[in-house]
Design a protein around this motif. Sequence first.
Motif, PDB file in Angstrom:
ATOM      1  N   PHE A 218       1.463  27.708  23.033  1.00 57.51           N
ATOM      2  CA  PHE A 218       1.992  27.238  25.124  1.00 57.51           C
ATOM      3  C   PHE A 218       2.770  26.388  25.196  1.00 57.51           C
ATOM      4  O   PHE A 218       4.226  26.989  25.970  1.00 57.51           O
ATOM      5  CB  PHE A 218       1.002  27.253  25.438  1.00 57.51           C
ATOM      6  CG  PHE A 218       0.106  28.767  25.484  1.00 57.51           C
ATOM      7  CD1 PHE A 218      -0.331  30.034  25.558  1.00 57.51           C
ATOM      8  CD2 PHE A 218      -1.145  28.008  24.358  1.00 57.51           C
ATOM      9  CE1 PHE A 218      -0.657  31.474  25.215  1.00 57.51           C
ATOM     10  CE2 PHE A 218      -1.807  29.696  23.819  1.00 57.51           C
ATOM     11  CZ  PHE A 218      -1.651  31.096  24.780  1.00 57.51           C
ATOM     12  N   ILE A 219       2.268  25.253  24.984  1.00 59.15           N
ATOM     13  CA  ILE A 219       3.351  23.939  26.008  1.00 59.15           C
ATOM     14  C   ILE A 219       3.986  22.701  24.765  1.00 59.15           C
ATOM     15  O   ILE A 219       3.821  22.164  25.468  1.00 59.15           O
ATOM     16  CB  ILE A 219       2.559  23.559  26.913  1.00 59.15           C
ATOM     17  CG1 ILE A 219       0.907  23.557  26.568  1.00 59.15           C
ATOM     18  CG2 ILE A 219       1.964  24.681  27.961  1.00 59.15           C
ATOM     19  CD1 ILE A 219       0.301  22.811  27.771  1.00 59.15           C
ATOM     20  N   GLY A 220       3.439  23.628  23.566  1.00 59.30           N
ATOM     21  CA  GLY A 220       3.923  22.262  22.692  1.00 59.30           C
ATOM     22  C   GLY A 220       2.742  21.139  22.086  1.00 59.30           C
ATOM     23  O   GLY A 220       1.565  21.652  22.508  1.00 59.30           O
ATOM     24  N   ILE A 221       3.494  20.750  21.409  1.00 62.20           N
ATOM     25  CA  ILE A 221       2.130  19.954  20.289  1.00 62.20           C
ATOM     26  C   ILE A 221       1.863  18.423  21.351  1.00 62.20           C
ATOM     27  O   ILE A 221       1.421  17.456  21.115  1.00 62.20           O
ATOM     28  CB  ILE A 221       2.818  19.349  19.208  1.00 62.20           C
ATOM     29  CG1 ILE A 221       2.244  18.458  18.479  1.00 62.20           C
ATOM     30  CG2 ILE A 221       4.480  18.082  19.342  1.00 62.20           C
ATOM     31  CD1 ILE A 221       0.570  19.314  18.477  1.00 62.20           C
ATOM     32  N   VAL A 226      -1.887  13.848  23.777  1.00 62.61           N
ATOM     33  CA  VAL A 226      -2.470  13.505  24.768  1.00 62.61           C
ATOM     34  C   VAL A 226      -3.491  13.423  24.442  1.00 62.61           C
ATOM     35  O   VAL A 226      -4.045  12.913  24.756  1.00 62.61           O
ATOM     36  CB  VAL A 226      -1.492  14.140  25.738  1.00 62.61           C
ATOM     37  CG1 VAL A 226      -3.139  13.187  27.008  1.00 62.61           C
ATOM     38  CG2 VAL A 226       0.108  12.846  25.864  1.00 62.61           C
ATOM     39  N   LEU A 227      -3.586  14.978  23.759  1.00 65.70           N
ATOM     40  CA  LEU A 227      -5.701  15.064  24.256  1.00 65.70           C
ATOM     41  C   LEU A 227      -6.182  14.388  23.253  1.00 65.70           C
ATOM     42  O   LEU A 227      -7.801  13.807  23.525  1.00 65.70           O
ATOM     43  CB  LEU A 227      -5.735  16.839  24.712  1.00 65.70           C
ATOM     44  CG  LEU A 227      -5.556  16.846  26.294  1.00 65.70           C
ATOM     45  CD1 LEU A 227      -5.842  18.584  26.772  1.00 65.70           C
ATOM     46  CD2 LEU A 227      -6.722  16.224  26.911  1.00 65.70           C
ATOM     47  N   GLY A 228      -5.685  14.844  22.282  1.00 68.22           N
ATOM     48  CA  GLY A 228      -6.775  14.546  20.985  1.00 68.22           C
ATOM     49  C   GLY A 228      -7.448  13.405  20.708  1.00 68.22           C
ATOM     50  O   GLY A 228      -8.610  12.966  20.476  1.00 68.22           O
ATOM     51  N   PRO A 229      -7.031  12.003  21.167  1.00 69.47           N
ATOM     52  CA  PRO A 229      -7.531  11.260  21.387  1.00 69.47           C
ATOM     53  C   PRO A 229      -8.548  10.802  21.853  1.00 69.47           C
ATOM     54  O   PRO A 229      -9.423   9.568  21.742  1.00 69.47           O
ATOM     55  CB  PRO A 229      -6.636   9.853  21.188  1.00 69.47           C
ATOM     56  CG  PRO A 229      -4.876  10.356  20.298  1.00 69.47           C
ATOM     57  CD  PRO A 229      -4.767  12.000  20.822  1.00 69.47           C
ATOM     58  N   ARG A 230      -8.317  11.374  22.807  1.00 63.76           N
ATOM     59  CA  ARG A 230      -9.446  10.838  24.008  1.00 63.76           C
ATOM     60  C   ARG A 230     -10.966  11.099  23.396  1.00 63.76           C
ATOM     61  O   ARG A 230     -11.746  11.038  24.438  1.00 63.76           O
ATOM     62  CB  ARG A 230      -8.773  11.646  25.068  1.00 63.76           C
ATOM     63  CG  ARG A 230      -7.389  11.436  26.051  1.00 63.76           C
ATOM     64  CD  ARG A 230      -7.714  10.192  26.419  1.00 63.76           C
ATOM     65  NE  ARG A 230      -8.917   9.960  27.145  1.00 63.76           N
ATOM     66  CZ  ARG A 230      -8.977  10.260  28.847  1.00 63.76           C
ATOM     67  NH1 ARG A 230      -7.887  10.562  28.781  1.00 63.76           N
ATOM     68  NH2 ARG A 230      -9.489  10.340  29.124  1.00 63.76           N
ATOM     69  N   PHE A 231     -10.902  12.545  22.050  1.00 69.44           N
ATOM     70  CA  PHE A 231     -12.216  12.952  22.237  1.00 69.44           C
ATOM     71  C   PHE A 231     -12.799  12.345  20.330  1.00 69.44           C
ATOM     72  O   PHE A 231     -13.168  12.322  19.847  1.00 69.44           O
ATOM     73  CB  PHE A 231     -12.663  14.028  21.276  1.00 69.44           C
ATOM     74  CG  PHE A 231     -11.963  14.854  22.748  1.00 69.44           C
ATOM     75  CD1 PHE A 231     -12.665  15.474  23.347  1.00 69.44           C
ATOM     76  CD2 PHE A 231     -10.794  15.527  22.501  1.00 69.44           C
ATOM     77  CE1 PHE A 231     -12.337  16.193  24.646  1.00 69.44           C
ATOM     78  CE2 PHE A 231     -10.353  16.934  23.674  1.00 69.44           C
ATOM     79  CZ  PHE A 231     -11.260  16.630  24.219  1.00 69.44           C
ATOM     80  N   VAL A 232     -12.043  11.566  20.569  1.00 71.78           N
ATOM     81  CA  VAL A 232     -12.603   9.741  19.274  1.00 71.78           C
ATOM     82  C   VAL A 232     -13.879   9.297  18.958  1.00 71.78           C
ATOM     83  O   VAL A 232     -14.893   9.138  17.950  1.00 71.78           O
ATOM     84  CB  VAL A 232     -11.956   8.510  19.138  1.00 71.78           C
ATOM     85  CG1 VAL A 232     -12.200   7.654  19.440  1.00 71.78           C
ATOM     86  CG2 VAL A 232     -11.424   8.138  18.033  1.00 71.78           C
ATOM     87  N   LEU A 233     -14.569   9.339  20.347  1.00 73.10           N
ATOM     88  CA  LEU A 233     -16.019   8.877  20.667  1.00 73.10           C
ATOM     89  C   LEU A 233     -16.927  10.731  20.191  1.00 73.10           C
ATOM     90  O   LEU A 233     -18.071   9.489  20.004  1.00 73.10           O
ATOM     91  CB  LEU A 233     -15.671   8.560  22.365  1.00 73.10           C
ATOM     92  CG  LEU A 233     -15.692   7.404  22.671  1.00 73.10           C
ATOM     93  CD1 LEU A 233     -15.510   6.867  23.811  1.00 73.10           C
ATOM     94  CD2 LEU A 233     -14.829   5.937  21.769  1.00 73.10           C
ATOM     95  N   SER A 234     -16.568  11.029  20.024  1.00 70.90           N
ATOM     96  CA  SER A 234     -17.212  12.309  20.706  1.00 70.90           C
ATOM     97  C   SER A 234     -18.793  12.961  18.994  1.00 70.90           C
ATOM     98  O   SER A 234     -19.418  12.729  19.663  1.00 70.90           O
ATOM     99  CB  SER A 234     -16.080  13.693  20.537  1.00 70.90           C
ATOM    100  OG  SER A 234     -15.768  13.797  19.430  1.00 70.90           O
ATOM    101  N   GLN A 235     -18.494  12.561  18.055  1.00 69.86           N
ATOM    102  CA  GLN A 235     -18.971  12.355  17.103  1.00 69.86           C
ATOM    103  C   GLN A 235     -20.595  11.216  17.242  1.00 69.86           C
ATOM    104  O   GLN A 235     -21.509  11.205  17.061  1.00 69.86           O
ATOM    105  CB  GLN A 235     -18.174  12.017  15.728  1.00 69.86           C
ATOM    106  CG  GLN A 235     -17.655  13.529  15.395  1.00 69.86           C
ATOM    107  CD  GLN A 235     -15.798  13.240  15.300  1.00 69.86           C
ATOM    108  OE1 GLN A 235     -15.466  11.967  17.331  1.00 69.86           O
ATOM    109  NE2 GLN A 235     -15.022  13.599  15.855  1.00 69.86           N
ATOM    110  N   VAL A 236     -19.646  10.230  17.078  1.00 71.80           N
ATOM    111  CA  VAL A 236     -20.011   8.913  17.934  1.00 71.80           C
ATOM    112  C   VAL A 236     -22.202   9.152  18.709  1.00 71.80           C
ATOM    113  O   VAL A 236     -22.988   9.170  18.520  1.00 71.80           O
ATOM    114  CB  VAL A 236     -20.233   7.701  18.131  1.00 71.80           C
ATOM    115  CG1 VAL A 236     -20.948   6.522  18.424  1.00 71.80           C
ATOM    116  CG2 VAL A 236     -19.324   6.999  17.021  1.00 71.80           C
TER     117      VAL A 236
END
Length: 326
Positions: A218-221, A226-236
């Motif tokens: 809908f709005i491109g890559i 922008v959002l993807g790296p903000r979830f880098v802590l989620s697994q830990v």
Amino acid sequence: MSGMVNGFGHSCGFKPETRKLVTSRSQLSLLKKSRLMLNFSLFSMITPLGGLLSETFDLLKRRAQVILVAAVVLGLLLSALNMYLIPVKTGMFSGMFGNLGMNTERLEELSKRMEQGDEAALNEMMKEFEAGAKKMENLPKGDAQAIAAGFYASMFSVAFLWSLVAGALFLLGMTFYYVAALKEKDLPSTLTDAVRVLPAMIGLQIWVFLRSFAWVPFIGIVFAIVLGPRFVLSQVILLQEKKSVLQSASESYQRTGGYWGKIVGNEIVAAILGGIGFLTLIFVMGFLGSAVSLWISGIVTQLFIVWMVVFTTKLALAIMKNPQTA
């Protein structure tokens, strides 16, 4: 501070309204400076890239036995899966070329030679495929479409099953490596914990993917970048703090406010270093022959995943010690 400003405004003959405006502006400026100083102090407290790399190597050395056993086993399973697909795909091609009146026994012979590491057999197989493609071009349009449709339907089913198995091995390996990086346990205990949290880890990956990439059509890559790296802590967070899938993703987003550049920059450097190691091993494997390379390639792939998971874990822990709010 506000008293000094008020006194200065009074001595200059400013009206009360003007003095209040000067006071509010001065306080706002002081607040902005304080926030910048706080952000700078937080960034200076985060472990630098060199420290993260050093911690990653230390952990890999300390947990080498547990991690290497898992990497070898999972890598061999992945290689076995790929080796199994060679005769399966050859059989499908043989069926299609048999419909074209070609010699299927020749294809089966070449397939066996490829499994034994005969590199010349690969070139001969490619020539057979080219000959088959030319015969397809000379067929009536309806016949050619029917043969192609049957072939692609079979290929899709095989590719789908391969994706499921390969994806399951990837998720199991990734989960195992996260657990190994966070908990100092032996191999059986690490595997038990990994299997126990695997369903939650799968759910987390799906949820993070939806939050990051569902918007791409809908709005491109850019939104995903922008959002993807903000979830880098989620697994830990999921493994260490035992939060739910939704809470882990939400907490990760909240705690990484202001750290996007550090996350992306460090991950890019780690990926480049891991890629150099990966390509070096692939180059060395080339001297061992194609048969050996096919079996070892899965292990090398697992080692790259290990490197990225352990580095990401260390980066996540460093950020979690000094969180910022979005």
